[in-house]
Design a protein around this motif. Structure first.
Motif, PDB file in Angstrom:
ATOM      1  N   ALA A 202      -4.574   5.948  -2.634  1.00 62.37           N
ATOM      2  CA  ALA A 202      -3.894   5.128  -1.666  1.00 62.37           C
ATOM      3  C   ALA A 202      -4.267   5.688  -0.289  1.00 62.37           C
ATOM      4  O   ALA A 202      -4.425   6.859  -0.129  1.00 62.37           O
TER       5      ALA A 202
ATOM      6  N   ILE B 176       2.179   1.770  -3.532  1.00 66.35           N
ATOM      7  CA  ILE B 176       1.122   2.142  -4.367  1.00 66.35           C
ATOM      8  C   ILE B 176       0.906   3.571  -4.108  1.00 66.35           C
ATOM      9  O   ILE B 176       0.627   4.295  -5.143  1.00 66.35           O
ATOM     10  N   GLY B 177       1.021   4.222  -3.160  1.00 60.49           N
ATOM     11  CA  GLY B 177       1.041   5.333  -2.935  1.00 60.49           C
ATOM     12  C   GLY B 177       2.004   6.401  -3.836  1.00 60.49           C
ATOM     13  O   GLY B 177       1.820   7.575  -3.695  1.00 60.49           O
TER      14      GLY B 177
ATOM     15  N   SER C  75      -9.675   4.169   1.496  1.00 63.43           N
ATOM     16  CA  SER C  75      -9.277   3.448   2.895  1.00 63.43           C
ATOM     17  C   SER C  75     -10.395   2.983   3.569  1.00 63.43           C
ATOM     18  O   SER C  75     -10.310   1.780   4.281  1.00 63.43           O
TER      19      SER C  75
ATOM     20  N   PHE D 259       0.812  -1.204   0.004  1.00 60.60           N
ATOM     21  CA  PHE D 259      -0.147  -0.100   0.114  1.00 60.60           C
ATOM     22  C   PHE D 259       1.001   1.155  -0.088  1.00 60.60           C
ATOM     23  O   PHE D 259       0.561   2.186  -0.577  1.00 60.60           O
TER      24      PHE D 259
ATOM     25  N   GLY E 287      -1.675   7.197  -6.789  1.00 61.35           N
ATOM     26  CA  GLY E 287      -1.118   7.015  -5.559  1.00 61.35           C
ATOM     27  C   GLY E 287      -1.903   8.139  -4.630  1.00 61.35           C
ATOM     28  O   GLY E 287      -2.118   7.692  -3.507  1.00 61.35           O
TER      29      GLY E 287
END
Length: 153
Positions: free
Chosen positions: A106, A96-97, A133, A93, A103
């Motif tokens: 994320a 991915i940001g 989230s 995660f 991003g």
């Protein structure tokens, strides 16, 4: 030991997650109160709404990693396996940001949003990161329940 009682497994998993979130919420509230008074003492009054919003965003960001850890503990047979799964998912995660154009969705987008509010920048809300989230939290908790329901104890 608790599973020897007539308690549904889904109740065990959700109560474990909710208890963890309650402890985190209490810690966030206490930290916000102390930081508010400390900041007022040093720098003068400021908008408490920003402090509350920053804390809610960071609480949501933290809940993602708590839910991932819960999911990892349902999958892993040992504590080390659960920790490894949770750390691997958290690193994924975080990576991915850093991807351009994606991003911001994320969970790290919540921390960036909170940082911009804290330093006083006027920004557009990052509702995508908030929604993603919350979806991750729900999926991780439901996934943990589903995996735990299938296990033999």
């Amino acid at each position: 030991m608790i599973l020897s009682k007539p308690l549904p497994r889904w109740a065990f998993v959700t109560s474990k997650f909710l208890a963890q979130m309650l402890v985190y919420a209490l810690a966030f509230v206490l930290a916000a109160i102390v930081s508010y008074f400390y900041t007022v003492l040093l720098f003068g009054p400021f908008d408490i709404f920003d402090l509350v919003l920053v804390n809610l965003l960071l609480f949501t960001w933290l809940s993602v990693f708590a839910a991932i850890t819960l999911f990892g503990s349902a999958i892993g047979k040992t504590t080390a396996a659960a920790a490894g799964i949770a750390i691997l998912a958290s690193v994924i995660f975080l990576i991915i940001g850093t991807i351009p154009n994606y991003g911001a969705l994320a969970p790290g987008g919540l921390a960036s949003w909170a940082n911009q509010i804290a330093i006083g920048e006027v920004i557009a809300p990052n509702a995508g990161a908030l929604a993603m989230s919350l979806v991750i939290v729900i999926m991780a908790v439901l996934g943990g329940i589903a995996v735990f329901e299938q296990q033999d104890i």
